[in-house]
Motif scaffolding. Structure first.
Motif, PDB file in Angstrom:
ATOM      1  N   ARG A  25      33.937  -6.883   5.573  1.00 11.65           N
ATOM      2  CA  ARG A  25      32.938  -7.579   6.400  1.00 11.65           C
ATOM      3  C   ARG A  25      32.711  -9.007   5.882  1.00 11.65           C
ATOM      4  NH1 ARG A  25      32.373  -6.158  11.428  1.00 11.65           N
ATOM      5  NH2 ARG A  25      34.574  -5.982  10.981  1.00 11.65           N
ATOM      6  N   TYR A  29      32.946 -11.706   8.672  1.00 12.46           N
ATOM      7  CA  TYR A  29      31.805 -12.559   9.013  1.00 12.46           C
ATOM      8  C   TYR A  29      31.958 -13.963   8.431  1.00 12.46           C
ATOM      9  CZ  TYR A  29      29.397  -8.850  11.426  1.00 12.46           C
ATOM     10  OH  TYR A  29      29.068  -7.887  12.346  1.00 12.46           O
ATOM     11  N   TYR A  69      37.054  -5.566  18.239  1.00 12.15           N
ATOM     12  CA  TYR A  69      36.416  -4.253  18.333  1.00 12.15           C
ATOM     13  C   TYR A  69      37.209  -3.292  19.216  1.00 12.15           C
ATOM     14  CZ  TYR A  69      32.376  -5.784  15.691  1.00 12.15           C
ATOM     15  OH  TYR A  69      31.564  -6.205  14.680  1.00 12.15           O
ATOM     16  N   LYS A 126      38.275  -0.681  10.427  1.00 11.83           N
ATOM     17  CA  LYS A 126      36.828  -0.453  10.632  1.00 11.83           C
ATOM     18  C   LYS A 126      36.449   0.933  11.156  1.00 11.83           C
ATOM     19  CE  LYS A 126      32.638  -2.782  11.763  1.00 11.83           C
ATOM     20  NZ  LYS A 126      31.658  -1.991  11.037  1.00 11.83           N
ATOM     21  N   ILE A 155      27.775  -3.370   4.364  1.00 16.38           N
ATOM     22  CA  ILE A 155      28.212  -4.259   5.450  1.00 16.38           C
ATOM     23  C   ILE A 155      27.419  -5.554   5.409  1.00 16.38           C
ATOM     24  CG2 ILE A 155      28.045  -4.576   7.965  1.00 16.38           C
ATOM     25  CD1 ILE A 155      28.808  -1.641   8.300  1.00 16.38           C
ATOM     26  N   TRP A 244      24.761  -6.284  22.491  1.00 18.53           N
ATOM     27  CA  TRP A 244      25.650  -7.179  21.737  1.00 18.53           C
ATOM     28  C   TRP A 244      25.979  -8.442  22.522  1.00 18.53           C
ATOM     29  CZ3 TRP A 244      25.456  -6.385  16.812  1.00 18.53           C
ATOM     30  CH2 TRP A 244      25.256  -5.091  16.326  1.00 18.53           C
ATOM     31  N   TYR A 383      32.732   3.660  21.520  1.00 17.26           N
ATOM     32  CA  TYR A 383      31.529   2.957  21.064  1.00 17.26           C
ATOM     33  C   TYR A 383      31.875   1.543  20.606  1.00 17.26           C
ATOM     34  CZ  TYR A 383      27.668   1.679  18.015  1.00 17.26           C
ATOM     35  OH  TYR A 383      26.653   1.004  17.402  1.00 17.26           O
ATOM     36  N   THR A 387      30.925  -2.278  22.126  1.00 20.50           N
ATOM     37  CA  THR A 387      30.535  -3.440  21.322  1.00 20.50           C
ATOM     38  C   THR A 387      31.456  -4.622  21.640  1.00 20.50           C
ATOM     39  OG1 THR A 387      29.799  -1.997  19.544  1.00 20.50           O
ATOM     40  CG2 THR A 387      30.214  -4.276  18.957  1.00 20.50           C
TER      41      THR A 387
HETATM   42  N1  GLU Z   1      27.152  -5.660  12.397  1.00 21.12           N
HETATM   43  C1  GLU Z   1      27.640  -4.364  12.202  1.00 21.12           C
HETATM   44  C2  GLU Z   1      29.014  -4.397  11.604  1.00 21.12           C
HETATM   45  O1  GLU Z   1      29.644  -5.402  11.537  1.00 21.12           O
HETATM   46  C3  GLU Z   1      27.601  -3.513  13.439  1.00 21.12           C
HETATM   47  C4  GLU Z   1      28.587  -3.855  14.511  1.00 21.12           C
HETATM   48  C5  GLU Z   1      28.595  -2.763  15.604  1.00 21.12           C
HETATM   49  O2  GLU Z   1      28.150  -1.649  15.380  1.00 21.12           O
HETATM   50  O3  GLU Z   1      29.023  -3.064  16.694  1.00 21.12           O
HETATM   51  O4  GLU Z   1      29.508  -3.395  11.164  1.00 21.12           O
END
Ligand code: GLU
Ligand code: ASP
Length: 458
Positions: A25, A29, A69, A126, A155, A244, A383, A387
């Motif tokens: 992460r 990020y 994602y 992930k 995270i 999101w 899921y 996102t």
């Molecule tokens: N911010 C969290 C992560 O990066 C949650 C992201 C999500 O669940 O969509 O794991």
């Protein structure tokens, strides 16, 4: 034997997964914190970027973060069908080290190659590392939820350090050093995982055959209860997309706003706060508010007044939406003064965090409880795909703001989220009826699925 070793009441394996996901992460990020800033930076300045327009940059941000994602679906399938989670995580880790390192090269081909490897890498890593956390605990072990909470803190420690460190390096030394630092972070995570493998024996291994119960379930047609629950599940997906879609303005539009329209000067220190540092505010608040908010719901539960998951998600959307009112205030201040104050961003992120902590932790657990056994393994992927769609919507809304006006878009998001949340709350009763007591299972997500099946067959 090493598998069973414990540390602070949890299997040692949890800390291995925590450490790996922290650095994964950190790299994700960190890259996200500087991505749009790099894309819009002039291609002729001293820290040259691509000189794209904001519309182009926000468009790419949406598509790219959505694909990251959505790649969880093939990532999950690869693990389920062939490699098992553990090996897929290792493959994902290498892809990520490669992807982030290629981004450190200053060339357009390297940029596209780098982000493609990152999409594939996150997709492999992930979803599967999250499943492995669940696999550390025997069925019915009530430490599992705590395990996920510890993992979630990992995270956010990673995301917090990323904004500060990758952000500072990118601003002071150059974008590509920032991308490179993200790559070093991922390499640390990968090395930690490989050295920690001895604590993960038997977790996330490839299984050839489905367990008997699952195999039987796959061939049965859906019951009426399952069909009703599917409706609630799709509404939950819609909520995840809305959530999101608004929240992910953070790395896009709000990031550009921090960089271009916010007065980031702390005069008495004679220091200008780098724009990417604001990307750490959300994870900072999570580390401090996480247990308080979990505690709040826990005391409500003790008093038997716990709210339903749908209610928590709706309230989360509303509170997060209100955060955008501070961005509206910032835009108005900008229109008058030519710059706006930093506290508006901090307040906006505070509301976003409270909303995230109400909605996000319950969403996955609830969706898996609603899913018929037949689609159990698909759900983690679906899921994350929801996102991903949310991330795409976020990029699209950001692009739209460039013609509609930022003030209008910030205010529009706040109003939309409030109305949407209120509508869901008004429909709470029929939704609960359609869910047929899906809430009544323990918080343990996967055992929820098993319970559903037991009720249906009983
Ligand atoms: N911010 C969290 C992560 O990066 C949650 C992201 C999500 O669940 O969509 O794991
Ligand atoms: N709060 C996000 C994830 O939880 C991380 C981030 O957006 O910085 O956990």
């Amino acid at each position: 034997m090493e598998n069973r070793k414990e540390l602070f009441g949890h299997p040692v394996g949890l800390y291995i997964l925590f450490f790996t996901e922290l650095w994964e992460r950190f790299s994700y990020y960190g890259m996200r914190a500087i991505l749009v800033l790099f894309l819009v930076a002039s291609s002729t300045g001293d820290n040259p970027g691509f000189g794209w327009t904001k519309v182009e940059a926000l468009g790419l941000y949406g598509i790219y973060t959505a694909l990251v994602y959505i790649a969880s679906i093939p990532g999950g399938i690869i693990a389920d069908k062939w490699l098992g989670q553990k090996k897929t995580v290792i493959v994902g880790g290498w892809l990520l080290v490669l992807g982030h390192s290629i981004l450190a090269i200053q060339a357009e081909w390297a940029f596209y190659a780098g982000i493609s490897f990152i999409i594939a890498g996150v997709g492999c890593l992930k979803p599967n590392i999250s499943t492995m956390v669940g696999g550390l605990y025997p069925k019915g072990d009530d430490r599992r939820d705590k395990g996920f909470t510890i993992f979630y803190i990992g995270i956010n420690v990673g995301a917090f350090l990323a904004g500060l460190m990758v952000g500072s390096v990118a601003i002071n030394y150059g974008w590509h050093f920032g991308f490179g630092l993200a790559g070093i972070g991922m390499a640390l995570g990968q090395i930690g995982f490989i050295f920690g493998l001895k604590y993960l024996k038997g977790i996330g291994e490839a299984t050839k055959a489905l367990p008997e119960a699952e195999r039987l379930a796959v061939n049965k047609p859906l019951t009426k209860v399952e069909k009703d629950r599917m409706i609630v599940m799709f509404i939950s997906f819609l909520m995840i997309i809305v959530f999101w879609g608004a929240f992910e303005q953070a790395g896009g539009l709000m990031n550009l706003y921090a960089s271009e329209k916010t007065n980031r000067m702390i005069t008495f220190l004679n220091f200008e706060v780098p724009a990417p540092w604001f990307q750490s505010v959300n994870s900072f608040f999570i580390m401090f508010l996480g247990s308080a908010i979990a505690g709040f719901w826990y005391t409500r539960k003790k008093k038997k007044k716990e709210a339903s998951s749908i209610f928590k998600m709706a309230i989360g959307i509303i509170i997060m939406g209100w955060g955008f009112l501070f961005m509206s205030a910032a835009s108005m201040q900008f229109q008058v003064n030519g710059s706006s104050a930093m506290y508006w961003l901090i307040l906006a992120y505070l509301f976003h965090t409270v909303g995230e902590l109400s909605a996000s932790p319950v969403a996955l657990s609830y969706v898996t409880k609603l899913a018929p056994m037949k689609y159990a393994s698909l759900m983690m992927g679906a899921y994350f795909a929801a996102t991903g769609m949310g991330n795409y919507v976020a990029g699209w809304v950001g692009e739209w703001s460039q013609s509609a006006g930022e003030l209008e878009i910030f205010t529009g998001i706040a109003i939309f989220c409030t109305l949407f949340g209120v509508l869901i709350i008004l429909c709470l009763k029929p939704l609960k009826r359609l869910a047929h007591g899906a809430e009544d299972f323990s918080d343990d997500t996967m055992s929820g699925l098993k319970n559903t099946e037991q009720i249906e067959t009983a």
